[in-house]
Design an enzyme around this catalytic site. Structure first.
Site, PDB file in Angstrom:
ATOM      1  N   LYS A   1       0.850  -1.199   0.000  1.00 39.21           N
ATOM      2  CA  LYS A   1       0.000   0.000   0.000  1.00 39.21           C
ATOM      3  C   LYS A   1       0.883   1.247   0.000  1.00 39.21           C
ATOM      4  O   LYS A   1       2.096   1.157   0.221  1.00 39.21           O
ATOM      5  CB  LYS A   1      -0.891  -0.024   1.244  1.00 39.21           C
TER       6      LYS A   1
ATOM      7  N   TYR B   1      14.917  31.395   6.653  1.00 40.22           N
ATOM      8  CA  TYR B   1      13.757  32.131   7.176  1.00 40.22           C
ATOM      9  C   TYR B   1      13.795  32.232   8.691  1.00 40.22           C
ATOM     10  O   TYR B   1      14.055  31.254   9.384  1.00 40.22           O
ATOM     11  CB  TYR B   1      12.466  31.417   6.771  1.00 40.22           C
TER      12      TYR B   1
HETATM   13  C1  LIG Z   1       0.062  -1.714   6.924  1.00 32.90           C
HETATM   14  C2  LIG Z   1      -0.531  -2.967   7.376  1.00 32.90           C
HETATM   15  C3  LIG Z   1       0.260  -4.103   7.583  1.00 32.90           C
HETATM   16  C4  LIG Z   1       1.774  -4.082   7.525  1.00 32.90           C
HETATM   17  O1  LIG Z   1       2.284  -3.476   8.681  1.00 32.90           O
HETATM   18  P1  LIG Z   1       3.876  -3.350   8.922  1.00 32.90           P
HETATM   19  O2  LIG Z   1       4.002  -2.860  10.308  1.00 32.90           O
HETATM   20  O3  LIG Z   1       4.353  -2.340   7.918  1.00 32.90           O
HETATM   21  O4  LIG Z   1       4.456  -4.684   8.688  1.00 32.90           O
HETATM   22  C5  LIG Z   1      -0.397  -5.296   7.878  1.00 32.90           C
HETATM   23  N1  LIG Z   1      -1.751  -5.338   7.981  1.00 32.90           N
HETATM   24  C6  LIG Z   1      -2.528  -4.260   7.815  1.00 32.90           C
HETATM   25  C7  LIG Z   1      -4.004  -4.372   7.936  1.00 32.90           C
HETATM   26  C8  LIG Z   1      -1.949  -3.032   7.520  1.00 32.90           C
HETATM   27  O5  LIG Z   1      -2.714  -1.951   7.387  1.00 32.90           O
END
Ligand SMILES: *Cc1c(COP(=O)(O)O)cnc(C)c1O
Length: 370
Positions: free
Chosen positions: A37, A263
C-alpha cells in the site's frame, strides 16, 4: 523523457527481494502477503510488486480497490487483497479483476454477492475482526450474525479471518498476547469452516511474536528494510534498507560571524562559516522538522542543517570540510563512505516513524530502480 530533478530516490530491488526471502524464511509455513500500500511505502508499488513476484511472492496487499486494479492491470498474477473496504457500487470490480475483498459489514457483502451471482462466480471474502486495534472489523458478539449472512448470501464464501495488531512493535507489551487470545476465540467460532486462512501478524508480529503467524503473515515495513520499533538490527545486514535519497550541492558560500541563515534567522553564525546550499526542502518530503537538527552526508562526513528547511532548499554547515563544491553528491538517506543515515534517524528527529519518512521521501521524488 522525464527531465531529471536534482534529487533522486533510488530503490534497490535486489535488497527488497533479499528482505522478502529472509522474512519468508522467518514466517516458516505461513503464507506471505507483501504489503505494498501507499505506493509500497514510497518505494513504487508496480516495480516492487514485479520484483517481489519474480522472487516468488504470490500474495499482495493494498489499502484500496483502486490500487488493486492498477496492480492487476499491470500484469500481477498473484492474489491481491484490498484491505480497507470499498463502495458498494464498485463490488463488480472484485469479480472482474479477481481481487480479494476484506469485509466488515453486511452491506458490502450483499453487494459482492450480487456481483458474484451476476458473473456466475464465487467470491472468497476475508472477514475483518477487531481484536483490540479499535479500527476496522467486527466484534466477537457480531461474528455469528456475519457468518449467517455469508452462508445465506449466494456466491460468497468465507476465505479468511483477518485482524491487526496495534502493539506488536513493542516486545515488552502484553497487549499482543491479549489480542491474540481474542483472535483465537474467533478461530474457535469459525472452526467449522474448512478453508479459512487466518491472518493477524504484521512485521512486528512476524518478527517478535512468531507464534501469531497463523496461516499467513502480512509484512510491510520489514520488506523495505526497517524494524517496526526502529531498532538497529543486532545482525547488521539482516534486513537491508531499500531506499536511498540523494541530491547535489547547488552553491557553496562563506558567511561572516553573525550572519542569520534561512527564514526567521533561527540560526546565526558564531564564527566565519562555510555553507552549502542544497536543492531539497519540505516539498521533497524532507521535513521542516529537520530545521537546525538534521544532518546530511557529503564526502563521507556529516554536515548539519543550519536554519529552517525551506520549501525547495536547505543549508548545511561545511566549515569543517576541506573542499566542498557545487555538484558534490549529498546523501540525505542512505550511506556514503562508512557512514549512513537511516529512516529511523530522520524519524527520531521528526518525532515520527520510519514509515512516514519513507512515504514522504519516496512519494515526492523521482525514483530510479536498480
Ligand atoms: C500496513 C498494514 C500491515 C503491515 O504493517 P507493517 O508494520 O508495515 O508490517 C499489515 N496489515 C494491515 C491491515 C496493515 O494496514
Amino acid at each position: 523523457m522525464e527531465i531529471p530533478s536534482f534529487n533522486r530516490v533510488t530503490i534497490d530491488l535486489k535488497a527488497l527481494q533479499q528482505n522478502f526471502r529472509l522474512l519468508q524464511k522467518k514466517s516458516k509455513e505461513a503464507a506471505f502477503l507483501a504489503m505494498i500500500k501507499a505506493d509500497a511505502y514510497g518505494h513504487g508499488m508496480l516495480e516492487c510488486a514485479k520484483a517481489l513476484e519474480s522472487a516468488g511472492c504470490q500474495i499482495f496487499g493494498v489499502a484500496e480497490l483502486r490500487e488493486a486494479i492498477l496492480l492487476r492491470s499491470s500484469g500481477i498474477r498473484g492474489a491481491i487483497f484490498a484491505m480497507i473496504g470499498f463502495d458498494s457500487a464498485a463490488a463488480p470490480a472484485f469479480v472482474d479483476y479477481d481481487i480479494t475483498p476484506v469485509v466488515y459489514d453486511q452491506l458490502s457483502m450483499e453487494a459482492l454477492s450480487a456481483a458474484a451471482v451476476q458473473a456466475k462466480k464465487e467470491i472468497q471474502v476475508h472477514l475483518k475482526v477487531d481484536t483490540g486495534m479499535s479500527r476496522l472489523g467486527i466484534s466477537l458478539s457480531e461474528i455469528d450474525t456475519m457468518l449467517d449472512a455469508i452462508t445465506q448470501l449466494p456466491g460468497l464464501e468465507l476465505g479468511g479471518i483477518a485482524s491487526h495488531f496495534p502493539c506488536a512493535d513493542d516486545t515488552q507489551s502484553d497487549v499482543t498476547e491479549t489480542n491474540f487470545s481474542l483472535f483465537e476465540q474467533f478461530m474457535e467460532k469459525t472452526s467449522a469452516y474448512p478453508k479459512i486462512v487466518y491472518h493477524i501478524a504484521n512485521s512486528g508480529g512476524t518478527l517478535y511474536f512468531s507464534h501469531t503467524s497463523c496461516d499467513m503473515v502480512r509484512c510491510g515495513i520489514s520488506l523495505y528494510g526497517y524494524y517496526p520499533d526502529g531498532r538497529t538490527p543486532d545482525n547488521p545486514g539482516e534486513l537491508l534498507p531499500v531506499m536511498s535519497f540523494k541530491t547535489k550541492v547547488l552553491q557553496v558560500k562563506e558567511l561572516p560571524k553573525g550572519a542569520g541563515v534561512s527564514y526567521g534567522h533561527t540560526f546565526v553564525t558564531k564564527r566565519q562559516t562555510k555553507i552549502a546550499v542544497l536543492p531539497v526542502g519540505y516539498e521533497d518530503g524532507y521535513s521542516r522538522k529537520l530545521s537546525n537538527c538534521g544532518e546530511v552526508l557529503i564526502r563521507g562526513k556529516r554536515a548539519p542543517i543550519r536554519g529552517r528547511v525551506c520549501m525547495n532548499l536547505c543549508m548545511v554547515d561545511v566549515t569543517e570540510f576541506e573542499d566542498v563544491e557545487a555538484g558534490d553528491e549529498v546523501v540525505l538517506l542512505g550511506s556514503q563512505g562508512n557512514d549512513s543515515i537511516t529512516a529511523d534517524d530522520l524519524a527520531r528527529l521528526c518525532g515520527t516513524i520510519s514509515y512516514e519518512i519513507l512515504c514522504m521521501i519516496g512519494n515526492n521524488n523521482q525514483r530510479a530502480f536498480i
